[in-house]
Design a protein around this motif. Structure first.
Motif, PDB file in Angstrom:
ATOM      1  N   ALA A 211     -42.440  34.281   3.636  1.00 34.47           N
ATOM      2  CA  ALA A 211     -41.261  34.914   3.397  1.00 34.47           C
ATOM      3  C   ALA A 211     -40.311  33.602   2.853  1.00 34.47           C
ATOM      4  N   PHE A 212     -40.294  33.440   1.670  1.00 35.33           N
ATOM      5  CA  PHE A 212     -39.874  31.954   1.089  1.00 35.33           C
ATOM      6  C   PHE A 212     -38.521  32.123   0.369  1.00 35.33           C
ATOM      7  N   LEU A 213     -37.618  31.493   0.474  1.00 27.74           N
ATOM      8  CA  LEU A 213     -36.297  31.659   0.218  1.00 27.74           C
ATOM      9  C   LEU A 213     -35.929  30.010  -0.285  1.00 27.74           C
ATOM     10  N   PRO A 214     -36.071  29.917  -1.731  1.00 28.65           N
ATOM     11  CA  PRO A 214     -35.719  28.718  -2.389  1.00 28.65           C
ATOM     12  C   PRO A 214     -34.273  28.446  -2.892  1.00 28.65           C
ATOM     13  N   LEU A 215     -33.871  27.349  -2.525  1.00 32.04           N
ATOM     14  CA  LEU A 215     -32.433  26.939  -2.777  1.00 32.04           C
ATOM     15  C   LEU A 215     -32.149  25.874  -3.592  1.00 32.04           C
ATOM     16  N   ARG A 216     -31.068  25.753  -4.568  1.00 32.62           N
ATOM     17  CA  ARG A 216     -30.939  24.815  -5.486  1.00 32.62           C
ATOM     18  C   ARG A 216     -29.816  23.990  -4.776  1.00 32.62           C
ATOM     19  N   GLY A 217     -30.184  22.514  -4.546  1.00 31.68           N
ATOM     20  CA  GLY A 217     -29.384  21.709  -3.965  1.00 31.68           C
ATOM     21  C   GLY A 217     -28.365  21.050  -4.941  1.00 31.68           C
ATOM     22  N   ASP A 218     -27.083  20.408  -4.109  1.00 32.08           N
ATOM     23  CA  ASP A 218     -26.415  19.564  -5.164  1.00 32.08           C
ATOM     24  C   ASP A 218     -26.597  18.302  -5.116  1.00 32.08           C
ATOM     25  N   PHE A 219     -27.872  17.965  -5.129  1.00 32.22           N
ATOM     26  CA  PHE A 219     -28.367  16.413  -5.324  1.00 32.22           C
ATOM     27  C   PHE A 219     -29.420  16.372  -6.126  1.00 32.22           C
ATOM     28  N   ALA A 220     -29.844  15.128  -6.442  1.00 29.70           N
ATOM     29  CA  ALA A 220     -30.926  15.048  -7.818  1.00 29.70           C
ATOM     30  C   ALA A 220     -32.011  15.350  -7.573  1.00 29.70           C
ATOM     31  N   ARG A 221     -32.643  14.531  -6.493  1.00 29.30           N
ATOM     32  CA  ARG A 221     -34.159  14.807  -6.254  1.00 29.30           C
ATOM     33  C   ARG A 221     -34.286  14.796  -4.665  1.00 29.30           C
ATOM     34  N   GLY A 222     -35.556  15.434  -4.331  1.00 31.96           N
ATOM     35  CA  GLY A 222     -35.887  15.502  -3.047  1.00 31.96           C
ATOM     36  C   GLY A 222     -36.180  17.078  -2.781  1.00 31.96           C
ATOM     37  N   ILE A 223     -36.895  17.424  -1.846  1.00 31.92           N
ATOM     38  CA  ILE A 223     -37.200  18.678  -1.026  1.00 31.92           C
ATOM     39  C   ILE A 223     -37.041  18.551   0.225  1.00 31.92           C
ATOM     40  N   PHE A 224     -36.353  19.465   0.770  1.00 31.28           N
ATOM     41  CA  PHE A 224     -36.165  19.728   2.209  1.00 31.28           C
ATOM     42  C   PHE A 224     -36.555  20.906   2.549  1.00 31.28           C
ATOM     43  N   ALA A 225     -37.872  21.138   3.455  1.00 31.68           N
ATOM     44  CA  ALA A 225     -38.254  22.523   3.592  1.00 31.68           C
ATOM     45  C   ALA A 225     -38.447  22.646   5.198  1.00 31.68           C
ATOM     46  N   SER A 226     -37.697  23.757   5.803  1.00 29.18           N
ATOM     47  CA  SER A 226     -37.987  23.999   7.103  1.00 29.18           C
ATOM     48  C   SER A 226     -38.506  25.623   7.214  1.00 29.18           C
ATOM     49  N   LEU A 227     -39.768  25.175   8.009  1.00 30.33           N
ATOM     50  CA  LEU A 227     -40.553  26.643   8.132  1.00 30.33           C
ATOM     51  C   LEU A 227     -40.976  26.914   9.709  1.00 30.33           C
ATOM     52  N   TYR A 228     -40.635  28.340  10.219  1.00 31.59           N
ATOM     53  CA  TYR A 228     -41.031  28.692  11.490  1.00 31.59           C
ATOM     54  C   TYR A 228     -41.471  29.887  11.502  1.00 31.59           C
ATOM     55  N   LEU A 229     -42.474  29.837  12.427  1.00 30.29           N
ATOM     56  CA  LEU A 229     -43.564  31.122  12.761  1.00 30.29           C
ATOM     57  C   LEU A 229     -43.785  31.318  14.319  1.00 30.29           C
ATOM     58  N   ASP A 230     -43.899  32.516  14.711  1.00 29.79           N
ATOM     59  CA  ASP A 230     -44.410  32.728  16.194  1.00 29.79           C
ATOM     60  C   ASP A 230     -45.784  31.966  16.249  1.00 29.79           C
ATOM     61  N   THR A 231     -45.969  31.407  17.397  1.00 28.08           N
ATOM     62  CA  THR A 231     -47.267  30.874  18.064  1.00 28.08           C
ATOM     63  C   THR A 231     -47.337  30.618  19.348  1.00 28.08           C
ATOM     64  N   LYS A 232     -48.634  30.960  19.930  1.00 29.34           N
ATOM     65  CA  LYS A 232     -48.895  30.666  21.234  1.00 29.34           C
ATOM     66  C   LYS A 232     -49.259  29.372  21.609  1.00 29.34           C
ATOM     67  N   LEU A 233     -49.529  28.516  20.642  1.00 27.77           N
ATOM     68  CA  LEU A 233     -49.631  27.116  20.890  1.00 27.77           C
ATOM     69  C   LEU A 233     -48.412  26.392  21.459  1.00 27.77           C
ATOM     70  N   SER A 234     -48.451  25.455  22.517  1.00 25.68           N
ATOM     71  CA  SER A 234     -47.572  24.863  23.025  1.00 25.68           C
ATOM     72  C   SER A 234     -47.168  23.672  21.935  1.00 25.68           C
ATOM     73  N   GLU A 235     -45.927  22.888  22.317  1.00 18.00           N
ATOM     74  CA  GLU A 235     -45.288  21.862  21.579  1.00 18.00           C
ATOM     75  C   GLU A 235     -46.680  20.780  21.513  1.00 18.00           C
ATOM     76  N   LYS A 236     -47.168  20.477  22.580  1.00 21.39           N
ATOM     77  CA  LYS A 236     -48.163  19.372  22.809  1.00 21.39           C
ATOM     78  C   LYS A 236     -49.377  19.808  21.926  1.00 21.39           C
ATOM     79  N   GLU A 237     -49.987  21.011  21.965  1.00 18.34           N
ATOM     80  CA  GLU A 237     -51.035  21.321  21.283  1.00 18.34           C
ATOM     81  C   GLU A 237     -50.710  21.287  19.692  1.00 18.34           C
ATOM     82  N   LEU A 238     -49.450  21.746  19.176  1.00 18.37           N
ATOM     83  CA  LEU A 238     -49.010  21.570  17.728  1.00 18.37           C
ATOM     84  C   LEU A 238     -48.936  20.014  17.401  1.00 18.37           C
ATOM     85  N   GLN A 239     -48.323  19.222  18.318  1.00 13.96           N
ATOM     86  CA  GLN A 239     -48.411  17.995  17.711  1.00 13.96           C
ATOM     87  C   GLN A 239     -49.963  17.242  17.600  1.00 13.96           C
ATOM     88  N   VAL A 240     -50.612  17.490  18.758  1.00  8.16           N
ATOM     89  CA  VAL A 240     -52.180  17.144  18.479  1.00  8.16           C
ATOM     90  C   VAL A 240     -52.887  17.451  17.373  1.00  8.16           C
TER      91      VAL A 240
END
Length: 321
Positions: A211-240
């Motif tokens: 489910a992707f919402l693209p936005l036009r930013g008020d700056f010249a260059r760069g992409i900042f993407a934030s993504l989230y999803l449900d998961t049973k993995l712990s933060e430590k498991e994700l980091q590894v």
């Protein structure tokens, strides 16, 4: 002295060609032979790419030497396929296409090194990924490789105005873009197709909806993407999982601190952070849309395909100030 690889650029008037020239003119292993543009032929390259004024004296040309070692295709989407059909490019010439023409075909290797490094090294035809597609995939590849993309992924990503190309449009006009934000192509951006294709191939089965919402930013260059999803993995498991996946990849770095765009603008880096909030994983992925999202990644692919050190010509400092 080792012979330098000869390079030509097709469609030399746009942003991606300008960034390619900026990188290649200082690349120690290549010689830029021509910058092609039918509309600008005979004019100095620096008349369009004004950051080259005073120290780059090549003119645009309508003539093409298809026998150079490397050709970068920087024309608009839909034009690369036609150009290749009309020009006899030798099979041994490396072609890197920065348009969308071959990203969804098997004719070209999909040029995302963090996924296809081995295939890129053996290829003479490479399709450079899209900018949003690069940022989003680099946030999801470790999960897909582990078969852990089982729930819908929500994606919110904002891009700079250069992502719309050099041709003026209403939504790139300064007085419209400045101090402004807007959503465009909600849930149907064209890069979703290549993202889904890659993730399906890597996971070995269909991935859930993106489910992707693209936005036009008020700056010249760069992409900042934030993504989230449900998961049973712990933060430590994700980091590894993320650290292990990117351990051998020189341009994608998993960071502990909350990343921001000024850390990556003017570089070929991607910074990724992954954290856990309740049942949700939050992934932040930031890149320069013109470098890791386009021209820098194209040179990275060239380096791999030519057997050069992957970082050659791409050790660029971010523009923090």
């Amino acid at each position: 002295m080792t012979r330098k690889h000869t390079v030509g650029i097709i469609g030399g008037g746009g942003y991606t060609a300008g960034e390619l020239i900026r990188i290649l003119r200082c690349h120690p292993a290549v010689e830029l032979r021509f910058v092609h543009s039918n509309s600008q032929a005979g004019k100095p390259v620096s008349s369009i790419h004004q950051d080259l004024a005073g120290d780059f004296f090549m003119d645009f040309t309508a003539e093409v030497d298809p026998k150079v070692d490397v050709i970068f295709l920087c024309s608009g989407h839909g034009k690369s396929r036609g150009w290749l059909a009309e020009n006899a490019v030798p099979a041994e010439t490396l072609v890197v296409d920065l348009s969308a023409d071959f990203r969804l075909t098997d004719d070209f290797v999909y040029g995302l090194p963090e996924m296809n490094r081995t295939a890129i090294k053996a290829s003479k035809r490479i399709a450079n990924p899209g900018c949003f597609a690069t940022a989003i995939q680099l946030g999801l590849l470790p999960l897909a490789a582990a078969g852990k993309l089982q729930d819908e992924v929500h994606i919110h990503a904002i891009t700079g105005s250069t992502g719309a190309g050099q041709q003026p449009q209403q939504t790139t006009h300064f007085s419209w873009r400045n101090n402004n934000l807007s959503v465009y192509k909600p849930f149907q951006h064209q890069h979703l197709a290549e993202i889904g294709r890659s993730l399906n191939l890597l996971q070995g089965e269909a991935v859930p909806d993106l489910a992707f919402l693209p936005l036009r930013g008020d700056f010249a260059r760069g992409i900042f993407a934030s993504l989230y999803l449900d998961t049973k993995l712990s933060e430590k498991e994700l980091q590894v999982l993320f650290h292990d996946y990117y351990a051998e990849h020189v341009f994608t770095h998993v960071v502990a601190e909350n990343p921001h765009l000024k850390q990556v603008v003017n570089t070929n880096k991607c910074l990724v952070q992954v954290t856990k909030h309740g049942d949700r994983a939050l992934i932040i992925s930031v890149i320069d849309n013109l470098l890791k999202g386009a021209s820098g990644q194209a040179v990275q692919n060239m380096n791999l395909a030519l057997g050069l050190e992957e970082t050659t010509g791409l050790q660029l400092k971010a523009m923090v100030f």
